[in-house]
Design a protein around this motif. Sequence first.
Motif, mmCIF file in Angstrom:
data_model
loop_
_atom_site.group_PDB
_atom_site.id
_atom_site.type_symbol
_atom_site.label_atom_id
_atom_site.label_comp_id
_atom_site.label_asym_id
_atom_site.label_seq_id
_atom_site.Cartn_x
_atom_site.Cartn_y
_atom_site.Cartn_z
ATOM 1 N N ARG A 112 0.839 -1.198 0.000
ATOM 2 C CA ARG A 112 0.000 0.000 0.000
ATOM 3 C C ARG A 112 0.874 1.249 0.000
ATOM 4 O O ARG A 112 0.601 2.212 -0.720
ATOM 5 C CB ARG A 112 -0.943 0.004 1.204
ATOM 6 N N GLY A 113 1.943 1.206 0.780
ATOM 7 C CA GLY A 113 2.869 2.333 0.787
ATOM 8 C C GLY A 113 3.520 2.545 -0.565
ATOM 9 O O GLY A 113 3.727 3.683 -1.005
ATOM 10 N N ALA A 114 3.854 1.441 -1.236
ATOM 11 C CA ALA A 114 4.473 1.540 -2.558
ATOM 12 C C ALA A 114 3.504 2.129 -3.568
ATOM 13 O O ALA A 114 3.875 2.983 -4.388
ATOM 14 C CB ALA A 114 4.940 0.156 -3.021
ATOM 15 N N ALA A 115 2.252 1.689 -3.535
ATOM 16 C CA ALA A 115 1.254 2.185 -4.488
ATOM 17 C C ALA A 115 0.975 3.666 -4.257
ATOM 18 O O ALA A 115 0.971 4.469 -5.200
ATOM 19 C CB ALA A 115 -0.034 1.378 -4.370
ATOM 20 N N ILE A 116 0.764 4.045 -2.995
ATOM 21 C CA ILE A 116 0.472 5.441 -2.681
ATOM 22 C C ILE A 116 1.684 6.320 -2.974
ATOM 23 O O ILE A 116 1.573 7.384 -3.589
ATOM 24 C CB ILE A 116 0.048 5.588 -1.209
ATOM 25 N N GLY A 117 2.859 5.879 -2.526
ATOM 26 C CA GLY A 117 4.076 6.669 -2.714
ATOM 27 C C GLY A 117 4.400 6.886 -4.180
ATOM 28 O O GLY A 117 4.721 8.006 -4.603
ATOM 29 N N ASP A 118 4.322 5.821 -4.974
ATOM 30 C CA ASP A 118 4.654 5.947 -6.387
ATOM 31 C C ASP A 118 3.623 6.804 -7.117
ATOM 32 O O ASP A 118 3.981 7.617 -7.977
ATOM 33 C CB ASP A 118 4.750 4.564 -7.032
ATOM 34 N N CYS A 119 2.334 6.647 -6.790
ATOM 35 C CA CYS A 119 1.302 7.485 -7.401
ATOM 36 C C CYS A 119 1.524 8.951 -7.047
ATOM 37 O O CYS A 119 1.358 9.840 -7.895
ATOM 38 C CB CYS A 119 -0.087 7.054 -6.945
ATOM 39 N N LEU A 120 1.899 9.204 -5.794
ATOM 40 C CA LEU A 120 2.143 10.577 -5.370
ATOM 41 C C LEU A 120 3.318 11.171 -6.147
ATOM 42 O O LEU A 120 3.263 12.337 -6.573
ATOM 43 C CB LEU A 120 2.418 10.611 -3.867
ATOM 44 N N CYS A 121 4.361 10.370 -6.345
ATOM 45 C CA CYS A 121 5.508 10.845 -7.137
ATOM 46 C C CYS A 121 5.073 11.189 -8.555
ATOM 47 O O CYS A 121 5.466 12.231 -9.107
ATOM 48 C CB CYS A 121 6.598 9.772 -7.185
ATOM 49 N N ARG A 122 4.264 10.344 -9.151
ATOM 50 C CA ARG A 122 3.794 10.585 -10.517
ATOM 51 C C ARG A 122 2.921 11.842 -10.587
ATOM 52 O O ARG A 122 3.007 12.617 -11.547
ATOM 53 C CB ARG A 122 3.012 9.366 -11.017
ATOM 54 N N LEU A 123 2.091 12.044 -9.573
ATOM 55 C CA LEU A 123 1.253 13.238 -9.535
ATOM 56 C C LEU A 123 2.104 14.504 -9.386
ATOM 57 O O LEU A 123 1.843 15.520 -10.043
ATOM 58 C CB LEU A 123 0.256 13.140 -8.382
ATOM 59 N N LEU A 124 3.100 14.449 -8.530
ATOM 60 C CA LEU A 124 3.980 15.605 -8.345
ATOM 61 C C LEU A 124 4.730 15.921 -9.634
ATOM 62 O O LEU A 124 4.874 17.095 -10.015
ATOM 63 C CB LEU A 124 4.958 15.340 -7.200
ATOM 64 N N GLU A 125 5.201 14.888 -10.321
ATOM 65 C CA GLU A 125 5.884 15.107 -11.600
ATOM 66 C C GLU A 125 4.929 15.711 -12.628
ATOM 67 O O GLU A 125 5.325 16.572 -13.424
ATOM 68 C CB GLU A 125 6.471 13.794 -12.108
ATOM 69 N N ALA A 126 3.667 15.279 -12.600
ATOM 70 C CA ALA A 126 2.672 15.834 -13.516
ATOM 71 C C ALA A 126 2.394 17.299 -13.220
ATOM 72 O O ALA A 126 1.899 18.034 -14.081
ATOM 73 C CB ALA A 126 1.372 15.039 -13.429
ATOM 74 N N ASN A 127 2.733 17.753 -12.007
ATOM 75 C CA ASN A 127 2.575 19.151 -11.618
ATOM 76 C C ASN A 127 3.873 19.936 -11.704
ATOM 77 O O ASN A 127 3.983 21.027 -11.153
ATOM 78 C CB ASN A 127 1.994 19.237 -10.204
ATOM 79 N N GLY A 128 4.866 19.365 -12.378
ATOM 80 C CA GLY A 128 6.079 20.117 -12.667
ATOM 81 C C GLY A 128 7.151 20.091 -11.608
ATOM 82 O O GLY A 128 8.083 20.901 -11.651
ATOM 83 N N TYR A 129 7.074 19.152 -10.660
ATOM 84 C CA TYR A 129 8.113 19.038 -9.638
ATOM 85 C C TYR A 129 9.209 18.071 -10.089
ATOM 86 O O TYR A 129 8.956 17.139 -10.854
ATOM 87 C CB TYR A 129 7.517 18.553 -8.309
ATOM 88 N N ASP A 130 10.417 18.312 -9.591
ATOM 89 C CA ASP A 130 11.549 17.428 -9.836
ATOM 90 C C ASP A 130 11.618 16.455 -8.660
ATOM 91 O O ASP A 130 12.066 16.801 -7.574
ATOM 92 C CB ASP A 130 12.845 18.247 -9.938
ATOM 93 N N VAL A 131 11.154 15.227 -8.880
ATOM 94 C CA VAL A 131 10.930 14.281 -7.787
ATOM 95 C C VAL A 131 12.070 13.266 -7.681
ATOM 96 O O VAL A 131 12.504 12.703 -8.689
ATOM 97 C CB VAL A 131 9.595 13.530 -7.983
#
Length: 561
Positions: free
Chosen positions: A140-159
């Motif tokens: 669950r941590g992997a799914a949430i964490g990776d999705c959050l990283c993808r969302l942040l990248e979609a918002n222009g952050y360098d993750v």
Amino acid sequence: MKETVSDLLQSALAALQSEGTLPADQTYTPQVGNTKDKSHGDYACNIALVASKAAGCAPRKLAEMLIEKLPESSALEKVEIAGPGFINFFMSTASAFEVVNTILNEGGHFGRNNRGKGEKVQVEFVSANPTGPLHVGHGRGAAIGDCLCRLLEANGYDVTREFYYNDAGAQINNLALSVQARVKGLTPEDENWPEDGYRGDYISDVAKAYLAGETVTADDREVTACGDPDDRAAIQEFAVAYLRREQDLDLKAFGVQFDVYFLESSLYADGKVEATVKRLQENGYTYEDDGALWLKTTEFGDDKDRVMRKKDGGYTYFLPDVAYHLDKWERGFTTVINEQGADHHSTVTRVRAGLQALHAGIPQGWPDYVLHQMVMVTRSGQEVKISKRAGSYVTIRDLIDEVGRDATRFFLAARRVDSQLTFDIDLARSQTNENPVYYIQYAHARICSVMRKLAAEGVDRGFNESVGDLSLLTLDEEKDLANQLAKYPELIANSAIQREPHHLTHYLRDLAGQFHTYYNAHKVLIEDTAVRDARVSLYLAVRQVIANGLDLLGVSAPEEM
């Protein structure tokens, strides 16, 4: 569309300020929201209620003045006042479908933005002890964490994705004792088995590999077993490397990769733990009592002071965490998000207190934490508690083997992180409308099927090609679909800001539901080619948004099912 309404309201507000109706030295930011009841329009705003006091008049009167000052716009069909002064906006049919062309023009980039402006963000997640296979909670941590990283990248952050290995301390010692016991022929049923030893079959696998002199390659090291049953240090080194490799394989099967693997042991080897202790002592936030060294965490909001170094000289778990987070800060990460299990809740205050006590310029409330609740796995309505491989829990690989990566990732990210999650294996395996990931993927596949049928009829149409007069889309279901598509960019922005990927799973389920209803009620491959082409354009916009959203969840968008 929401931005269009906001811009129109800003113009109206500026006009009233220039006339003196509203103070010119105040700033007004209209909050435009989606209406819940379509009879109230597409969007609503409460700015008249917010600014009425400054205007010195009733909210409804101010609303009337704002409407009078709205610039002419083909995007608006009509504007109404509701209740005490809400302004409701009804968008024109033509404007509602502008999003279709936007989606098809932008393709995979639709919904992405540059709000982050390249700001560095580090997300630490999973961070499991290298003492066994990854369990469903880690999943669950992997799914949430990776999705959050993808969302942040979609918002222009360098993750930067980081995994922190707790490769020091009592649990690692227990691992070494467990493997050594297996190496010497003991089993968990023997009376001499280590009291806190690990009992899963994987311990036997590690022992066999050690005795066979195997070489294992983890992310940053290669270790060859010497096979000596009495060399506990060698056993520990081999066991940690072996299980790190196994966890890497689990994560690879789950579609998760990390940029940095950070070892807890390096904090000791590099002297960073001792340096942290020294700095806390020099700053006057420590004291000794009953042979232990304490940190004055109460000075930073904790309910009591905490032991930092125990009587035996060993450090409590939160002290290396403080040293680790100081290292993160010194690496230039002004935004750090830790995705962890809810059992880490007590750590938050202590780590933040320790960081404040360092006087390192770290802001209060740093780092951010996203804490997920536990997962219960069920089959046939009964809880599944153990895995033969792990011995006492369900592993992430068990779930992937049972239901596949897509369903596993989607289900584990589909609920609010702070709510408990029940993972229903039967539901995840089913090919029914009740299975949300199947339902969403099926919508994508259905649209791809329509494209294949068109091609078979000799109509050559690209996935991102907008054809047809969209003004021919006059059905309420079509406008509702377009309005749902228009919500996607804001949803991506808010999901990242709120650190809540589950909003995306709900959105995709709703979009797929609207599409299936429309698909079943209205044919697309009809003789009227003009209407057909317009409907296919709408179909393709839905397909693109589903594909974009599933990609942010790390889930595939199949063209056939």
